[in-house]
Design an enzyme around this catalytic site. Sequence first.
Site, PDB file in Angstrom:
ATOM      1  N   HIS A  29      35.099   7.134  22.845  1.00 55.77           N
ATOM      2  CA  HIS A  29      35.784   8.421  22.968  1.00 55.77           C
ATOM      3  C   HIS A  29      37.054   8.430  22.131  1.00 55.77           C
ATOM      4  O   HIS A  29      37.801   7.454  22.112  1.00 55.77           O
ATOM      5  CB  HIS A  29      36.136   8.664  24.438  1.00 55.77           C
ATOM      6  CG  HIS A  29      36.757   9.985  24.721  1.00 55.77           C
ATOM      7  ND1 HIS A  29      36.122  11.182  24.469  1.00 55.77           N
ATOM      8  CD2 HIS A  29      37.960  10.301  25.250  1.00 55.77           C
ATOM      9  CE1 HIS A  29      36.918  12.179  24.835  1.00 55.77           C
ATOM     10  NE2 HIS A  29      38.033  11.665  25.311  1.00 55.77           N
ATOM     11  N   THR A  30      37.290   9.549  21.469  1.00 56.80           N
ATOM     12  CA  THR A  30      38.535   9.775  20.738  1.00 56.80           C
ATOM     13  C   THR A  30      39.129  11.063  21.269  1.00 56.80           C
ATOM     14  O   THR A  30      38.429  12.069  21.375  1.00 56.80           O
ATOM     15  CB  THR A  30      38.280   9.900  19.222  1.00 56.80           C
ATOM     16  OG1 THR A  30      37.597   8.738  18.784  1.00 56.80           O
ATOM     17  CG2 THR A  30      39.569  10.050  18.455  1.00 56.80           C
ATOM     18  N   CYS A  85      31.096   7.694  19.973  1.00 58.17           N
ATOM     19  CA  CYS A  85      31.917   8.906  19.917  1.00 58.17           C
ATOM     20  C   CYS A  85      31.424   9.814  18.789  1.00 58.17           C
ATOM     21  O   CYS A  85      31.224   9.363  17.659  1.00 58.17           O
ATOM     22  CB  CYS A  85      33.373   8.516  19.679  1.00 58.17           C
ATOM     23  SG  CYS A  85      34.463   9.896  19.315  1.00 58.17           S
ATOM     24  N   THR A 127      32.038  12.776  11.884  1.00 58.18           N
ATOM     25  CA  THR A 127      33.135  13.179  11.006  1.00 58.18           C
ATOM     26  C   THR A 127      33.759  11.995  10.274  1.00 58.18           C
ATOM     27  O   THR A 127      33.840  11.985   9.044  1.00 58.18           O
ATOM     28  CB  THR A 127      34.232  13.919  11.810  1.00 58.18           C
ATOM     29  OG1 THR A 127      33.626  15.022  12.487  1.00 58.18           O
ATOM     30  CG2 THR A 127      35.333  14.421  10.901  1.00 58.18           C
ATOM     31  N   VAL A 142      42.610  13.700  21.026  1.00 61.25           N
ATOM     32  CA  VAL A 142      43.888  14.156  20.487  1.00 61.25           C
ATOM     33  C   VAL A 142      44.199  15.476  21.185  1.00 61.25           C
ATOM     34  O   VAL A 142      43.375  16.389  21.184  1.00 61.25           O
ATOM     35  CB  VAL A 142      43.824  14.362  18.947  1.00 61.25           C
ATOM     36  CG1 VAL A 142      45.134  14.923  18.419  1.00 61.25           C
ATOM     37  CG2 VAL A 142      43.476  13.058  18.251  1.00 61.25           C
TER      38      VAL A 142
END
Length: 150
Positions: free
Chosen positions: A83-84, A118, A124, A86
């Site tokens: 998981h990322t 993720c 991306t 922001v």
Amino acid sequence: LLPHSKGREERDSPIVCLGGAQVPGYRGAPAAPPATGRWRRRAAPPAAESIVWREDAGWFETPDGEAFLEYRLPSPAVMDVVHTYVPRSKRGQGLAAQLCDAAFAHARGNGMRVVPTCSYVSDTYLPRNPALNGLVYKDQEDPKPKPSSM
């Protein structure tokens, strides 16, 4: 910087309309803000060196702790990036990529392969950084570290 030079630095920093348009070469107040609204200074994103590794928590984070990249270690040779995150207020500054840079550098430095669970990493980050595909774990690989030959 000396206290009297601060004004010059502020005048030369890029200004961005809250709608996203950058105003190059700012030399004072703009004639009029765009119809979309107010102006603000764009903060420089933190350098990748400022990413903090929190081994005990299993993640990399920004110094303020608001953005992070969570990982799991299914084996000593594999890092599963799960998981990322922001926060909305900090998006568009490249923080997710800096977190990924730190995670991939850590994996490379420790002889690990990365599982890009993720979606940000797989959809991306990796397409933008194809040189890192060599660190990606392949299903046919043995996740256990191989003993060194004598």
